[in-house]
Design an enzyme around this catalytic site. Structure first.
Site, PDB file in Angstrom:
ATOM      1  N   CYS A   1       0.831  -1.208   0.000  1.00 19.82           N
ATOM      2  CA  CYS A   1       0.000   0.000   0.000  1.00 19.82           C
ATOM      3  C   CYS A   1       0.860   1.250   0.000  1.00 19.82           C
ATOM      4  O   CYS A   1       1.093   1.878   1.034  1.00 19.82           O
ATOM      5  CB  CYS A   1      -0.949   0.025   1.189  1.00 19.82           C
ATOM      6  SG  CYS A   1      -2.147   1.380   1.097  1.00 19.82           S
TER       7      CYS A   1
ATOM      8  N   CYS B   1      -5.567   2.636  -4.742  1.00 19.28           N
ATOM      9  CA  CYS B   1      -4.993   3.168  -3.507  1.00 19.28           C
ATOM     10  C   CYS B   1      -5.906   4.266  -2.975  1.00 19.28           C
ATOM     11  O   CYS B   1      -5.905   5.383  -3.503  1.00 19.28           O
ATOM     12  CB  CYS B   1      -3.589   3.716  -3.766  1.00 19.28           C
ATOM     13  SG  CYS B   1      -2.775   4.282  -2.260  1.00 19.28           S
TER      14      CYS B   1
END
Length: 301
Positions: free
Chosen positions: A46, A228
Site C-alpha cells: 500500500c 490506492c
C-alpha cells in the site's frame, strides 16, 4: 538505529502491529518542532499509506491549535509523490494546501533516537545526489524498507529481485507451468494492494482451473489494475484507481476520483471492509470491473 528507536523517542510505524498504537500516542505528545513521514525506495505494501498518515497528523495538529508550531514534512525516496501523474498532481495540491513540505529523492538511512535526529541520503541525479541530510524531529513515522520473504528469494521460483517470477498477464510462472502467483509475493509490476490481488484472483482462478481441466479456453489476462484510497482527512479521500502497467487511470465511478470526496471516504471506510471479509476472503470478489461498466461506462474521467 531504527530498531533501537522505534516505540520510543517519538518514532512509530503504522506498518508494525507492535508499534502502530504508538503513532497516535506520540502525535498527541507533539507540541512543536518537526513531524517527519518517510517513504523508502523499495516496493511497499500500500504505497499510499506513508503519506496518508501525514495528512491525518496535519488535521490533528490543526484541531489542537498547534499547527503553526509544527512543521509537517514528507520525505520520499522516489521522484514523485505518487506514481501516476493524475494523482500525483492531486496529492501535490493537497500537500500544498496543507503547507506540508514534500521532499523527493530523500531516503531514510539512519535514526538517532536519543538525539531525535533522522538522516536521509539524497538519491537521483541532481547536484546534491549522494549527500546526506540530518533533520531534527519531534515525531517520526517510518515506512520501513521491504523485501520478499527469504524462503521465496532463495527458491527456484524467484526472479533476481526475489519475487515469484510470473507472466504479468497470465500469472503463470515463467519456468514452471504448474505454478501461479498473485499479490505481494509475485513479480507483477504494479502496486501491491488488496485491490490488485482481488483483480488478479479472477485471472488466476480461470487460468489455473483451465489448465487442470485441460481446457482450450483462452487464458484471461490481468491488465495491472490496482487501487490506492488516499485518506486526506476525516471524511475526505482521493480514490486512486489505475493500471500499474500503463499508468492509465481506471476509475470505477463517473466523477473525478482525483478530487477529495466524502463518497470515496464512505466507500473505503464502510463498504470495502464488508466486501473484504464477506466476499474477497471467500474468493467471490474479483474487483470492480463489472461495477465500472455500469457506473462509468465511457471512462469519461
Amino acid at each position: 538505529g531504527l530498531e533501537a528507536a522505534i516505540g520510543k523517542n517519538g518514532v512509530a510505524s503504522n506498518y508494525s502491529p507492535q508499534y502502530v498504537q504508538n503513532t497516535y500516542e506520540f502525535l498527541q505528545n507533539v507540541r512543536q518542532g518537526n513531524a517527519l513521514f518517510t517513504m523508502p525506495a523499495t516496493p511497499v505494501k500500500c504505497a499510499g499509506a506513508p503519506q496518508k498518515i501525514a495528512y491525518l497528523a496535519d488535521e490533528l495538529f490543526r484541531a489542537k491549535g498547534i499547527r503553526n508550531q509544527v512543521d509537517v514534512n514528507y520525505y520520499t525516496a522516489l521522484g514523485k509523490i505518487f506514481a501516476i501523474d493524475k494523482y500525483a498532481d492531486a496529492m501535490n495540491a493537497v500537500a500544498k494546501s496543507r503547507d506540508i513540505s514534500v521532499n523527493l529523492f530523500h531516503d531514510l538511512v539512519a535514526v538517532d533516537g536519543p538525539a531525535k535526529q533522522a538522516t536521509f541520503k539524497i538519491l537521483g541525479s541532481g547536484p546534491r545526489a549522494g549527500e546526506s541530510v540530518t533533520v531534527p524531529y519531534e515525531f517520526l513515522h517510518v515506512t520501513p524498507p521491504m523485501k520478499p520473504y527469504d524462503f521465496i528469494k532463495r527458491s527456484a521460483l524467484a526472479n533476481a529481485a526475489g519475487f515469484v517470477d510470473v507472466n504479468q498477464h497470465t500469472l503463470q510462472h515463467s519456468k514452471f507451468s504448474n505454478v501461479y502467483a498473485l499479490g505481494d509475493c509475485s513479480s507483477l509490476p504494479t502496486s501491491k494492494t488488496a485491490a490488485a490481488a482481488a483483480a488478479q484472483s479472477r485471472v488466476l482462478k480461470h487460468n489455473l482451473l483451465s489448465q487442470i481441466k485441460g481446457s482450450s479456453v483462452p487464458a484471461l489476462e490481468y491488465d495491472g489494475y490496482t487501487s490506492c484510497p488516499l485518506v486526506t482527512g476525516k471524511h475526505k479521500l482521493v480514490l486512486a484507481e489505475f493500471s500499474g502497467y500503463t499508468g492509465t487511470p481506471q476509475e470505477t465511478f463517473f466523477f473525478n476520483q482525483a478530487n477529495e470526496h466524502a463518497f470515496s471516504y464512505w466507500l473505503t471506510a464502510d463498504v470495502l471492509p464488508a466486501v473484504y471479509w464477506n466476499s474477497m476472503l471467500k474468493g467471490t470478489w474479483n474487483g470492480p470491473s463489472a461495477i465500472r461498466k455500469v457506473a462509468n461506462p465511457t471512462s469519461a474521467n
